[in-house]
Design a protein around this motif. Structure first.
Motif: not given
Length: 254
Positions: A52-56, A77-78, A112-115, A132-135
């Motif tokens: 799973e990524t921030t873009q699916g 994250d953070f 969710e954390s990434h977003n 622009g790019y996924p995580i």
């Protein structure tokens, strides 16, 4: 350790469980042992994974497609250094895109954390421009394990809660071969311009059969490989300078 101080305070009190040799996620089985860890070298086929990524959800090899890709990991994250890095790569993304290169980040936390983190990156590092790019959300540490993105200490504790990945960088070509590996400690930020410079050097080398000297940048002289004879070098490159029998330079081919 200084690197630990960079992680979120919530990571600090997490209890360590005893090391276990395997991990089950759904129907997939991962054996988190050193003997089962892929050996990645320059020229290796990059291990595939589904995540799973921030873009699916992506299949990594399908995501690469016919492109080059830069895969890079972050301790958590953070975290302050990571926020600056992700922002710098985001600002440089148009330059990577011109070269047929995709970017993809990774941290061992969820989407969710990434977003939520992306909102901070846009606020402080991209000047408000969209990220622009996924995580990759690597909460089960499959990718961290396959790509050896862990310190010795964290590898021993890979089955216990969140672990901090080191700052790994992999440049992978369209044939899915690993072309560059860089690993930084958690405390030290990367140089995004250096990653772009290496892409330029690799792509020029592949296209023109040359090598690049230290500190080379686009437009500067390049090196003719010793395997090319003087006669063939003149036919291929025109004029060149012989510094030593094994060291010849020529103008950078277009």
């Amino acid at each position: 350790m200084f690197s630990r101080q960079l992680l979120r305070a919530s990571l600090a009190p997490m209890a360590r469980k005893s090391f276990a040799p395997s991990f089950t996620a759904g129907s997939r089985f991962f054996s988190f042992t050193a003997e089962n860890q892929p050996r990645i070298r320059i020229g290796s086929v990059a291990p595939n994974f589904v995540a799973e990524t921030t873009q699916g959800k992506i299949d990594f090899h399908e995501y690469i497609g016919d492109n080059w890709i830069v895969l890079f990991s972050h301790p958590a994250d953070f975290t302050p250094v990571c926020t600056t890095e992700l922002g710098a790569f985001a600002k440089l993304e148009p330059e990577f895109t011109k070269r047929g290169v995709k970017l993809i980040g990774l941290s061992t936390e969820g989407v969710e954390s990434h977003n939520s983190w992306i909102k901070d990156i846009e606020d402080v590092a991209t000047g408000g421009k969209p990220f622009g790019y996924p995580i990759i959300a690597d909460a089960n540490k499959e990718v961290a394990f396959k790509y050896d993105m862990l310190t010795e200490e964290d590898f021993k504790n890979i089955n216990s809660g969140l672990v901090a990945t080191v700052r790994s960088v992999f440049i992978i070509d369209p044939s899915k071969k690993v072309r560059l590996i860089m690993t930084y400690p958690a405390s030290t930020g990367r140089n995004s311009a250096e990653v772009l410079r290496v892409i330029d050097g690799l792509q020029l080398s592949d296209a023109k059969g040359i090598a690049t000297p230290i500190d080379w940048s686009v437009g500067q002289d390049v090196i003719i490989p010793p395997s090319v004879s003087d006669e063939d070098a003149k036919a291929k490159f025109g004029e060149f300078q012989t510094l030593k029998s094994y060291l010849r330079t020529t103008k950078s081919p277009l």
